[in-house]
Write an enzyme that holds these catalytic residues in place. Structure first.
Site, mmCIF file in Angstrom:
data_model
loop_
_atom_site.group_PDB
_atom_site.id
_atom_site.type_symbol
_atom_site.label_atom_id
_atom_site.label_comp_id
_atom_site.label_asym_id
_atom_site.label_seq_id
_atom_site.Cartn_x
_atom_site.Cartn_y
_atom_site.Cartn_z
ATOM 1 N N GLN A 103 -8.622 -5.813 5.011
ATOM 2 C CA GLN A 103 -9.718 -4.855 4.937
ATOM 3 C C GLN A 103 -11.018 -5.514 5.381
ATOM 4 O O GLN A 103 -11.191 -6.729 5.271
ATOM 5 C CB GLN A 103 -9.868 -4.334 3.508
ATOM 6 C CG GLN A 103 -8.781 -3.367 3.081
ATOM 7 C CD GLN A 103 -9.005 -1.972 3.660
ATOM 8 O OE1 GLN A 103 -9.723 -1.797 4.630
ATOM 9 N NE2 GLN A 103 -8.356 -0.992 3.061
ATOM 10 N N GLU A 137 0.823 -1.209 0.000
ATOM 11 C CA GLU A 137 0.000 0.000 0.000
ATOM 12 C C GLU A 137 0.859 1.262 0.000
ATOM 13 O O GLU A 137 0.501 2.263 -0.614
ATOM 14 C CB GLU A 137 -0.929 0.005 1.220
ATOM 15 C CG GLU A 137 -1.928 1.138 1.210
ATOM 16 C CD GLU A 137 -2.918 1.045 2.357
ATOM 17 O OE1 GLU A 137 -4.086 1.393 2.133
ATOM 18 O OE2 GLU A 137 -2.523 0.633 3.459
#
Length: 452
Positions: free
Chosen positions: A362, A241
């Site tokens: 997530q 990320e």
């Protein structure tokens, strides 16, 4: 001499060892059980020995006796007796074998030469892949790694461990812990209450750390990595990320107490610049290794872990985050199966290297639709196998994200919702947003009955 299984004249093999292991089993059929646990018919270079070992395997599977007569009859049933030289060759093997005691030793010699031949075959296939200029280089690298791991993975198979051996190792471990009371059993997170609940992060465990965007998952992973490295743990961080520079910037902010924005713009006072220099020198000695390759596959991650473990040692792996990984070709149209493949492989990496692996994950948007925003196990996004494969599932929840008027603006709750080998519970931490840093919360309990 029997025809070889490969036409490569330079392929390594030991005719004496092949003859000895087959002869040893014919002399002492009971030795076949131990040797066949690691040696297979395709491990033999000479075709006649491949036929004989395959015949013995079929007899063993049917619980039939293994001796000169039954092996010869089995080979004859498959029209292979004449190809190996008849029953006379079987008798010759028993006569030429000095002893059956060393059957496993002979077997391991045959196994090692077989592995060398497979490595040579893999090298030839990798060479052909490299010469194919029409193929995407990423696919070439992935296929080359797959060829190499197809050889090494055969060595990862485990055998039964007798109870006395398992108990002996467990006893030694408990004795060590008794002599070091108060220490975390595994890699410490650096958070007192969390380490007390989990006993540190345990070897071979897959720990999933999940939360909605903006909760601070990456900050928690970095804080934990620095806490572990501070006590000597060797940590690998795979970030898909953020880039390396962003990760390092956050680490420096945590260590110096300087606002992330000031570091980004290099707006430091003389005092802060001195703190910055000192912190950089200190952090540079931490055994932390960062890889920011985007969309990494589990196979590529395993390769890099193996290299790092060989060169520096490895105590903890962190992944940020699971859903940004790539399972490779074959899963493009099924996201659920892709995430299942990734989570299963992360667990295999944890077991193979005998280290805890912490992966951020997530959560689905279902959390936003509820009155109570605290996440639950069913909120894990895209695959129920994440919950199944993990040993520990922890959720990060900060009430401040949803309620600006909260009474506890800096409180972060770590919800341990699954703990395969221990209790679950909720841990309160302090989150310093300015530094994106987590710390132990200072809790003061007041007995209101004293105020009456």
């Amino acid at each position: 001499m029997s025809m070889p299984l490969t036409t490569d004249p330079g392929a390594p093999f030991s005719q004496q060892a092949e003859e000895a292991v087959v002869g040893a089993v014919l002399l002492d059929p009971s030795s076949f059980v131990n040797v066949s646990a690691f040696l297979h018919s395709e491990d033999f270079f000479l075709l006649r020995h491949n036929y004989i070992w395959a015949a013995m395997s079929r007899l063993s599977e049917r619980n039939d006796a293994i001796d000169l007569l039954t092996v010869a009859e089995e080979l004859d049933n498959y029209s292979q007796l004449e190809a190996i030289g008849g029953q006379a060759y079987l008798i010759q093997l028993t006569n030429n074998t000095p002893t059956s005691v060393y059957a496993e030793v002979y077997g391991h010699i045959v196994e090692r030469t077989a592995i060398r031949r497979r490595l040579m075959e893999a090298a030839d296939q990798i060479k052909q892949l490299a010469l194919d200029e029409e193929k995407n280089i990423d696919h070439v690298i992935s296929d080359a790694e797959a060829q190499l791991f197809s050889v090494s993975d055969m060595q990862m198979k485990r055998d039964f461990v007798p109870m006395w051996e398992a108990l002996s190792a467990y006893y030694d471990r408990i004795e060590e812990l008794l002599q070091n009371q108060g220490q975390a059993l595994g890699v410490p997170s650096g958070f007192k209450d969390l380490d007390q609940l989990l006993g540190g992060f345990q070897r071979s465990d897959l720990i999933v750390f999940a939360g909605r965007p903006g909760m601070g998952k990456t900050s928690f992973l970095l804080t934990t990595a620095m806490n572990a490295a501070r006590v000597g743990a060797r940590v690998a961080i795979f970030t898909m990320e953020m880039g390396v520079e962003q990760m390092v910037q956050r680490m420096v902010a945590m260590e110096t107490g300087i606002n992330v924005q000031k570091l980004r713009l290099a707006q430091l006072t003389a005092q802060e610049a001195a703190r910055f220099t000192e912190a950089v020198g200190r952090i540079s000695n931490f055994p932390i290794f960062i890889d920011d390759t985007p969309a990494m596959s589990p196979l590529e991650m395993r390769t890099k872990c193996r290299r790092l473990a060989h060169e520096h040692g490895l105590d903890l792996v962190m992944v940020d985050y699971m859903q940004l990984m790539n399972a490779g070709r074959g899963y493009e149209n099924n996201r659920v199966q892709e995430i299942s493949f990734i989570s299963r492989n992360l667990k295999e990496i944890a077991r193979e290297f005998n280290i805890p692996l912490i992966s951020a994950a997530q959560l689905s948007r279902a959390v936003e639709q509820r009155q109570d925003k605290r996440p639950v196990l069913s909120d894990l996004r895209e695959s129920g196998s994440i919950e199944q494969d993990s040993d520990i599932v922890m959720f990060l929840y900060r009430d401040e994200v949803y309620n600006e008027a909260t009474e506890f603006p800096n409180q972060a709750d770590i919800l341990v919702s699954k703990h395969r080998n221990g209790p679950t519970g909720t841990i309160q931490l302090y989150f310093e947003k300015r530094l994106t840093k987590f710390m132990d919360a200072s809790v003061h309990r007041v007995d209101l009955s004293d105020l009456e």
